[in-house]
Write a protein that holds these residues in place. Structure first.
Motif, PDB file in Angstrom:
ATOM      1  N   PHE A 169     -17.874  -2.053  -0.706  1.00  0.00           N
ATOM      2  CA  PHE A 169     -19.300  -2.047  -1.361  1.00  0.00           C
ATOM      3  C   PHE A 169     -20.269  -1.175  -0.927  1.00  0.00           C
ATOM      4  O   PHE A 169     -20.873  -0.773  -1.450  1.00  0.00           O
ATOM      5  CB  PHE A 169     -19.898  -3.640  -1.930  1.00  0.00           C
ATOM      6  N   ALA A 170     -20.464  -1.359  -0.022  1.00  0.00           N
ATOM      7  CA  ALA A 170     -21.668  -0.982   0.689  1.00  0.00           C
ATOM      8  C   ALA A 170     -20.989   0.344   0.757  1.00  0.00           C
ATOM      9  O   ALA A 170     -22.193   1.757   1.630  1.00  0.00           O
ATOM     10  CB  ALA A 170     -22.101  -1.552   2.444  1.00  0.00           C
ATOM     11  N   LEU A 171     -19.786   1.022   1.543  1.00  0.00           N
ATOM     12  CA  LEU A 171     -19.381   2.402   1.115  1.00  0.00           C
ATOM     13  C   LEU A 171     -19.610   3.070   0.774  1.00  0.00           C
ATOM     14  O   LEU A 171     -18.715   4.465  -0.280  1.00  0.00           O
ATOM     15  CB  LEU A 171     -18.700   2.371   2.059  1.00  0.00           C
ATOM     16  N   LYS A 172     -19.995   2.037  -1.462  1.00  0.00           N
ATOM     17  CA  LYS A 172     -19.363   2.561  -1.965  1.00  0.00           C
ATOM     18  C   LYS A 172     -20.497   4.073  -3.224  1.00  0.00           C
ATOM     19  O   LYS A 172     -21.449   4.206  -2.197  1.00  0.00           O
ATOM     20  CB  LYS A 172     -20.125   1.306  -3.509  1.00  0.00           C
ATOM     21  N   LEU A 173     -19.683   5.196  -3.390  1.00  0.00           N
ATOM     22  CA  LEU A 173     -20.678   6.273  -3.635  1.00  0.00           C
ATOM     23  C   LEU A 173     -21.232   6.093  -4.505  1.00  0.00           C
ATOM     24  O   LEU A 173     -20.623   5.070  -5.657  1.00  0.00           O
ATOM     25  CB  LEU A 173     -19.023   7.513  -3.743  1.00  0.00           C
ATOM     26  N   LYS A 174     -21.597   6.800  -4.724  1.00  0.00           N
ATOM     27  CA  LYS A 174     -23.347   7.319  -6.125  1.00  0.00           C
ATOM     28  C   LYS A 174     -22.447   8.427  -7.169  1.00  0.00           C
ATOM     29  O   LYS A 174     -21.769  10.209  -6.572  1.00  0.00           O
ATOM     30  CB  LYS A 174     -24.324   7.571  -5.852  1.00  0.00           C
ATOM     31  N   HIS A 175     -22.557   8.972  -7.846  1.00  0.00           N
ATOM     32  CA  HIS A 175     -22.154   9.762  -8.801  1.00  0.00           C
ATOM     33  C   HIS A 175     -22.991  10.595  -8.824  1.00  0.00           C
ATOM     34  O   HIS A 175     -24.605   9.778  -9.177  1.00  0.00           O
ATOM     35  CB  HIS A 175     -21.966   8.945 -10.356  1.00  0.00           C
ATOM     36  N   GLY A 176     -23.040  11.311  -9.017  1.00  0.00           N
ATOM     37  CA  GLY A 176     -23.903  12.891  -9.302  1.00  0.00           C
ATOM     38  C   GLY A 176     -23.723  13.832  -8.102  1.00  0.00           C
ATOM     39  O   GLY A 176     -22.993  13.801  -7.460  1.00  0.00           O
ATOM     40  N   THR A 177     -24.294  14.595  -7.852  1.00  0.00           N
ATOM     41  CA  THR A 177     -24.452  16.182  -7.426  1.00  0.00           C
ATOM     42  C   THR A 177     -25.799  17.203  -6.846  1.00  0.00           C
ATOM     43  O   THR A 177     -25.970  18.134  -6.206  1.00  0.00           O
ATOM     44  CB  THR A 177     -23.313  17.384  -8.346  1.00  0.00           C
TER      45      THR A 177
ATOM     46  N   LEU B 292     -10.362   6.913  -8.332  1.00  0.00           N
ATOM     47  CA  LEU B 292      -9.975   7.198  -9.316  1.00  0.00           C
ATOM     48  C   LEU B 292     -10.232   5.533 -10.234  1.00  0.00           C
ATOM     49  O   LEU B 292     -11.073   5.704 -11.597  1.00  0.00           O
ATOM     50  CB  LEU B 292      -8.868   6.607  -9.801  1.00  0.00           C
ATOM     51  N   GLU B 293     -10.421   5.171  -9.875  1.00  0.00           N
ATOM     52  CA  GLU B 293     -10.940   3.643 -10.124  1.00  0.00           C
ATOM     53  C   GLU B 293     -12.213   3.363 -10.316  1.00  0.00           C
ATOM     54  O   GLU B 293     -13.167   2.725 -10.713  1.00  0.00           O
ATOM     55  CB  GLU B 293     -10.389   2.366  -9.294  1.00  0.00           C
ATOM     56  N   LYS B 294     -13.114   3.313  -9.300  1.00  0.00           N
ATOM     57  CA  LYS B 294     -14.657   4.106  -9.437  1.00  0.00           C
ATOM     58  C   LYS B 294     -15.510   5.275 -10.179  1.00  0.00           C
ATOM     59  O   LYS B 294     -16.591   5.453 -10.018  1.00  0.00           O
ATOM     60  CB  LYS B 294     -15.321   4.471  -8.000  1.00  0.00           C
ATOM     61  N   GLY B 295     -14.255   5.805 -10.725  1.00  0.00           N
ATOM     62  CA  GLY B 295     -14.889   6.933 -11.407  1.00  0.00           C
ATOM     63  C   GLY B 295     -14.383   8.333 -11.089  1.00  0.00           C
ATOM     64  O   GLY B 295     -15.704   9.085 -12.029  1.00  0.00           O
ATOM     65  N   PHE B 296     -14.319   8.918  -9.779  1.00  0.00           N
ATOM     66  CA  PHE B 296     -14.567   9.875  -9.438  1.00  0.00           C
ATOM     67  C   PHE B 296     -13.239  10.496  -8.950  1.00  0.00           C
ATOM     68  O   PHE B 296     -12.746  10.793  -8.739  1.00  0.00           O
ATOM     69  CB  PHE B 296     -14.644  10.022  -7.873  1.00  0.00           C
ATOM     70  N   LYS B 297     -12.667  11.534 -11.290  1.00  0.00           N
ATOM     71  CA  LYS B 297     -12.250  11.493 -10.817  1.00  0.00           C
ATOM     72  C   LYS B 297     -12.020  13.189 -10.219  1.00  0.00           C
ATOM     73  O   LYS B 297     -10.881  13.581 -10.515  1.00  0.00           O
ATOM     74  CB  LYS B 297     -11.720  11.690 -12.794  1.00  0.00           C
ATOM     75  N   GLU B 298     -12.250  13.845 -10.963  1.00  0.00           N
ATOM     76  CA  GLU B 298     -12.152  15.366 -10.011  1.00  0.00           C
ATOM     77  C   GLU B 298     -12.598  15.341  -8.458  1.00  0.00           C
ATOM     78  O   GLU B 298     -11.241  15.447  -7.667  1.00  0.00           O
ATOM     79  CB  GLU B 298     -14.252  15.692 -10.217  1.00  0.00           C
ATOM     80  N   LYS B 299     -13.176  14.149  -7.707  1.00  0.00           N
ATOM     81  CA  LYS B 299     -12.235  14.511  -6.074  1.00  0.00           C
ATOM     82  C   LYS B 299     -10.886  13.686  -6.601  1.00  0.00           C
ATOM     83  O   LYS B 299     -10.746  14.371  -5.206  1.00  0.00           O
ATOM     84  CB  LYS B 299     -13.406  12.695  -5.511  1.00  0.00           C
ATOM     85  N   ALA B 300     -10.595  13.051  -6.717  1.00  0.00           N
ATOM     86  CA  ALA B 300      -9.045  12.577  -7.233  1.00  0.00           C
ATOM     87  C   ALA B 300      -8.073  13.719  -7.370  1.00  0.00           C
ATOM     88  O   ALA B 300      -7.766  13.820  -7.016  1.00  0.00           O
ATOM     89  CB  ALA B 300      -9.356  11.339  -8.106  1.00  0.00           C
ATOM     90  N   ASP B 301      -8.655  14.330  -7.813  1.00  0.00           N
ATOM     91  CA  ASP B 301      -7.924  15.560  -8.292  1.00  0.00           C
ATOM     92  C   ASP B 301      -7.813  16.845  -7.816  1.00  0.00           C
ATOM     93  O   ASP B 301      -6.478  17.507  -7.313  1.00  0.00           O
ATOM     94  CB  ASP B 301      -8.558  16.733  -9.976  1.00  0.00           C
TER      95      ASP B 301
END
Length: 628
Positions: A195-203, A552-561
């Motif tokens: 949880f502490a290492l969870k990434l934030k969305h945004g650029t 993918l689970e956390k919604g970072f599809k672009e990074k996963a691709d």
């Protein structure tokens, strides 16, 4: 080791330097090593945890002031408590962030060395894992600039391969007072860490700065665990942990400490190099020296270069160890010289196999077979030397035996016993008795026939003089007896050559068996190295798949691709490396076989020439011999 010693210190010019006395301790350790290093800000209680891993209350220095107590990197080697035949090497590092340090890169160098040398890295902090705590672990963002995997001169990012070689990661949070809850639900320590290492969305720049250290931790340390330690006792006593009796520590603190130690003991793996090569104390000592020298010179440590340098050191030593096994065994046999040829050949084959096994056990990355070839050539040279020494010993024994048996004849010659009518027949009878007794006593000697041939040649001079002086014989009888004697000498010469031929054939057979055994051992070594390489790649791929699934689970599809492309390239590279390794081994086997075939061809030619000589001599032999 009863107490820790300084492994890496800071020299007068501020550069890191290795303590030779500590290296000597490591060089004595032939067992595989599990290396646990602890890093963290100074005055966070790192040394206490390492003392507990050593099973001691004290050992590594603990301080109670704002000054960092540990300087450089200290080492403590103890028997592993749960893994038999393994040594646990504990590395306590200098506290990061000490205001007294002048060089800003010093902390980065200490952190990099801890990563490079350990199989488990413990990061020790206090309080909570908040944004500040993650930012204080900024050293992970600098690893791509401070460590290289490949020795290519190209300025490429090979950090995707870090996962193959980096240690497992434990975040130890000390003096933790919060409730572990996420969205109002109880969370485990590992869930708290993730949880502490969870990434934030945004650029935005702010989001990217927030995500960077977290991405690096997730990418470089896919195997990560967290332990949260409560206050061990009343806060005012925390700074003097080393002086407190265990009975004064809280049961909660002792429970977490016990869990932490058990986890490290059971889950920390033996240190391995690139391609899954197991590290023992001796290899670790070379790594320490290489990495520290590289960093002190201002260069960037390279994992591939370290393996290449280690391979050269270890392979040279492997050749020496293999030769020592062979020589020590043959020297014992030498004490029994002379012995039969088959005994020398049998022991040669046995010891040659043992020498190759010893070499294979220590060697690695002998991709072109250079060192194995060196071992073969040295053993063959030694074998020829021992054969020669055995023949010399046999020759001396045979000569001594003939000298003893012919003493009565020598005395008769001095007295002129044979200088009378019928003396030649008496001489022949005595000579026949000598040869008969000699053959019964020296029939297993490798030089028996050759020495007898020389003896009979010498006696033929005396025989001719006695024959010519024998007035009992007619001239015709003398001619017949002279021809008979020549036939006897020729027959003995044939026997001597046949003896040489048998020795050569036995040597060829010994070489053939040794080569077969060597081929089997090389194949086993090849299969083992490819298996380790494949397992290493599979572990790395599993880590990447888990990381991708998490994104993918956390919604970072672009990074996963992007990771999918990265993994495809990773698979391609691994397949190429495995294919190259298999090709190198095939070439090494082919070259070894070629050397064997060339050696056998030379011996076959020698054998052919000897057989032709024997056949020519047999064609001249009239058969029959009164002496033999």
């Amino acid at each position: 080791m009863d107490t820790p010693v300084c492994l890496i210190d800071t020299g007068s010019e501020g550069k890191l330097c290795v303590q030779e006395s500590a290296l000597q301790i490591l060089q004595q350790i032939q067992e595989p090593v599990v290396v646990v290093a602890v890093v963290g800000l100074y005055r966070t209680g790192k040394s206490y945890l390492m003392n507990r891993l050593a099973g001691k209350q004290t050992g590594f220095a603990l301080g109670s002031t704002i000054e960092s107590k540990t300087k450089g990197i200290w080492m403590w080697c103890v028997s592993h408590p749960t893994k038999a035949g393994t040594t646990l090497v504990l590395l306590d590092t200098e506290g990061l962030g000490d205001v007294d340090k002048g060089d800003s890169k010093h902390d980065t160098n200490i952190f990099c060395l801890a990563v490079l040398l350990s199989s488990t890295l413990v990061y020790n902090s206090r309080g909570t894992i908040d944004n500040r705590a993650v930012e204080e672990l900024q050293f992970v963002t600098e690893l791509t600039e401070c460590i290289k995997v490949k020795s290519s001169d190209e300025d490429t990012d090979d950090s995707t391969e870090f996962v193959k070689f980096f240690p497992s990661f434990i975040w130890a949070v000390r003096d933790f007072t919060l409730e572990r809850k996420i969205d109002g639900k109880d969370a485990t320590e590992n869930e708290y860490l993730e949880f502490a290492l969870k990434l934030k969305h945004g650029t935005s720049k702010k989001v990217m700065e927030f995500n960077l250290p977290r991405e690096c931790i997730q990418k470089f340390f896919p195997s990560r665990t967290c332990f949260t330690f409560p206050f061990p006792t009343a806060p005012e006593n925390v700074s003097r942990l080393e002086s407190l009796d265990p009975a004064d520590l809280s049961s909660e603190f002792l429970d977490v400490t016990d869990r932490f130690c058990k986890f490290v003991f059971h889950e920390s793996h033996v240190k391995k190099l690139k391609d899954g090569i197991t590290v023992n104390g001796r290899v670790l000592s070379h790594l320490v020296k290489m990495y520290v020298d590289t960093i002190s010179s201002g260069a960037v440590p390279c994992l591939e270069n370290a393996v290449i340098a280690m391979a050269m050191i270890e392979n040279e030593s492997a050749v020496k160890e293999g030769l020592q096994v062979y020589k020590s065994g043959m020297e014992k046999l030498k004490d029994s010289f002379p012995v039969e040829m088959k005994d020398v050949s049998s022991e040669h084959q046995h010891l040659s196999s043992m020498a190759t096994q010893t070499f294979m056990k220590r060697s690695f990355r002998d991709t072109d077979g250079k060192y194995l070839k060196s071992l073969e050539e040295h053993i063959n040279k030694l074998f020829d030397g021992y054969l020669c020494q055995n023949e010399q010993a046999s020759k001396r024994r045979c000569e001594d035996l003939l000298s003893l048996l012919s003493e009565p004849m020598t005395e008769k010659l001095k007295q002129g016993f044979y200088a009378k009518p019928g003396g030649y027949d008496l001489f022949c009878k005595d000579l026949e008795d000598i040869v008969k007794n000699y053959n019964s006593q020296a029939n297993k000697e490798v030089k028996a026939e050759e020495v007898l041939e020389e003896f009979l040649k010498q006696k033929s001079v005396e025989s001719k003089a006695i024959l010519q002086a024998d007035k009992k014989l007619t001239e015709k009888e003398k001619i017949i007896k002279e021809e008979t004697e020549k036939a006897a000498l020729l027959k003995q010469e044939i026997k001597a050559k046949e003896e040489k031929q048998r020795k050569l054939e036995e040597k060829m057979e010994a070489e053939r068996r040794s080569n077969e055994e060597r081929m089997i051992q090389m194949k086993v070594k090849m299969d083992e190295e490819i298996r380790l390489q494949r397992e290493e790649a599979e572990r790395a791929m599993d880590s990447k798949l888990r990381e991708q699934a998490d994104l993918l689970e956390k919604g970072f599809k672009e990074k996963a691709d992007r990771m999918s492309q990265e993994m495809e390239e990773f698979k391609r590279q691994n397949a190429e490396v495995e294919s190259n390794r298999a090709r190198e081994f095939a070439e090494m086997l082919e070259n070894s076989n070629k050397r064997h075939e060339e050696s056998m061809a030379m011996m076959m030619q020698q054998s052919k020439e000897q057989m032709e000589a024997i056949q020519r001599m047999n064609a001249r032999s009239p058969g029959g011999c009164c002496i033999l």
